[in-house]
Design an enzyme around this catalytic site. Structure first.
Site, PDB file in Angstrom:
ATOM      1  N   SER A  94     -18.481 -59.836  -6.331  1.00 18.91           N
ATOM      2  CA  SER A  94     -17.319 -60.527  -6.905  1.00 18.91           C
ATOM      3  C   SER A  94     -17.168 -60.050  -8.337  1.00 18.91           C
ATOM      4  O   SER A  94     -17.937 -60.456  -9.222  1.00 18.91           O
ATOM      5  CB  SER A  94     -17.522 -62.046  -6.868  1.00 18.91           C
ATOM      6  OG  SER A  94     -17.613 -62.504  -5.540  1.00 18.91           O
ATOM      7  N   LYS A 169     -10.537 -63.327  -4.301  1.00 21.18           N
ATOM      8  CA  LYS A 169     -11.810 -64.000  -4.594  1.00 21.18           C
ATOM      9  C   LYS A 169     -11.728 -64.773  -5.908  1.00 21.18           C
ATOM     10  O   LYS A 169     -12.294 -65.865  -6.029  1.00 21.18           O
ATOM     11  CB  LYS A 169     -12.945 -62.987  -4.654  1.00 21.18           C
ATOM     12  CG  LYS A 169     -14.328 -63.602  -4.940  1.00 21.18           C
ATOM     13  CD  LYS A 169     -14.736 -64.642  -3.910  1.00 21.18           C
ATOM     14  CE  LYS A 169     -16.026 -65.395  -4.278  1.00 21.18           C
ATOM     15  NZ  LYS A 169     -17.222 -64.563  -4.202  1.00 21.18           N
ATOM     16  N   LYS A 237     -19.453 -66.348 -14.662  1.00 20.68           N
ATOM     17  CA  LYS A 237     -18.949 -64.971 -14.687  1.00 20.68           C
ATOM     18  C   LYS A 237     -17.605 -64.866 -13.979  1.00 20.68           C
ATOM     19  O   LYS A 237     -16.664 -64.258 -14.477  1.00 20.68           O
ATOM     20  CB  LYS A 237     -19.992 -64.050 -14.040  1.00 20.68           C
ATOM     21  CG  LYS A 237     -19.573 -62.594 -13.891  1.00 20.68           C
ATOM     22  CD  LYS A 237     -19.043 -62.267 -12.499  1.00 20.68           C
ATOM     23  CE  LYS A 237     -20.082 -62.496 -11.416  1.00 20.68           C
ATOM     24  NZ  LYS A 237     -19.550 -62.121 -10.071  1.00 20.68           N
TER      25      LYS A 237
END
Length: 299
Positions: A94, A169, A237
């Protein structure tokens, strides 16, 4: 197929095992080493990513962050030097959609194809081969790799071109983060009002508030099972990617920014490597009430 798999952590290890169970030959590499379980299952360790790429038709990567993907693909002894025309690189990490498009272009310059295919479903989905897989890339390349995806996931969607899987995502992580925070607030509210949070969760599961987050992470919050799962630092993140993208697109994401601050507080209190459901601890601290009723202020 001869499949390379790079990144054998909480997610990668069970995904690789499912590919081996599906009858494929796997060439494996991980910064932390190849787990014995994978060796025993028939996985073939390689000393670096370049060797994995040399031996494989399809090379899958799943590593923590954008710089990690760049290092694995293009660093010393990385995937790129081991490629030959016709091979396919599939990144299931990701990471940044913007950087993904650059990586795809560089791989295609080598005569190979590239898919970005991030996943959702956590360690449970990885073990059960029930992941949601969001794919960006060419349709014919997707068709070639889809049999592998079907051994790892139950909902597999070609979203669009290069980078679109990663964009999907990011949207997923925004929704998951805000839902986690909503579940935490709801359980803390119910507990402080005197209701049993476990019973409240059970009741809500049958209503419009029901969700996989309430089912899986609500239970983790109640039972205090915060081993990952999906780490707080990784969700931080992902939300950083979302917020930097929002700035570039001139999109307002006020809820995402607020939850990122909660994750920041969670990390500051020592829970960076805990499951992201541990964000409830921040809500409990702000409310001076733990749903376990064990906080000193409740004594």
């Amino acid at each position: 197929m001869k499949v390379g798999f790079i990144g054998l952590g909480i997610m990668g290890k069970p995904m690789a095992i499912n590919l081996i169970k599906g009858g494929h030959t796997l060439f494996l590499h991980s910064r932390s080493g190849v787990p014995q379980e994978l060796r025993d299952a028939g996985g073939l360790p390689r000393s670096n990513a370049m060797e994995v790429a040399q031996d494989s038709e399809v090379i899958i990567t799943i590593v923590p962050d954008t710089p990690d993907v760049e290092r694995v693909l293009f660093g010393e002894n990385g995937v790129a030097p081991g490629l030959s025309p016709g091979k396919i690189v599939v990144d299931m990490s990701s990471i940044s959609p913007i950087e993904t498009k650059k990586y795809a272009a560089r791989i295609r310059e080598l005569g190979c194809e590239y898919l970005d295919a991030p996943v959702s479903g956590g360690d449970v989905g990885a073990r059960n081969a029930s992941l949601t897989i969001m794919v960006g890339g060419k349709e014919d390349t997707f068709a070639k790799v889809k049999p592998l995806f079907e051994l790892m996931g139950s909902r597999i969607t070609l979203v669009g071109g290069a980078g679109d899987g990663q964009t999907c995502k990011v949207a997923n992580q925004i929704i998951v983060a805000l839902t986690l925070e909503a579940v935490a607030e709801g359980l803390v509210f119910a507990s402080k009002a005197g209701a049993d949070p476990a019973k409240v969760r059970e009741a809500l599961m049958g209503g419009f508030a029901g969700s996989r987050i309430l089912e899986v992470h609500g239970e983790r919050m109640i039972k205090r099972t915060f081993q990952p799962g999906f780490r707080v630092e990784l969700h931080q993140k992902d939300l950083s990617v979302a917020l930097s993208g929002a700035r570039a697109l001139c999109v307002s994401l006020p809820g995402t920014a607020a939850v990122q601050e909660i994750f920041n507080a969670c990390s500051a209190s020592g829970d960076a490597k805990s499951d992201h459901s541990a964000l409830i601890k921040v809500i409990e601290t702000l409310s001076c009430h733990a749903i376990t009723n064990k906080m000193p202020t409740e004594a």
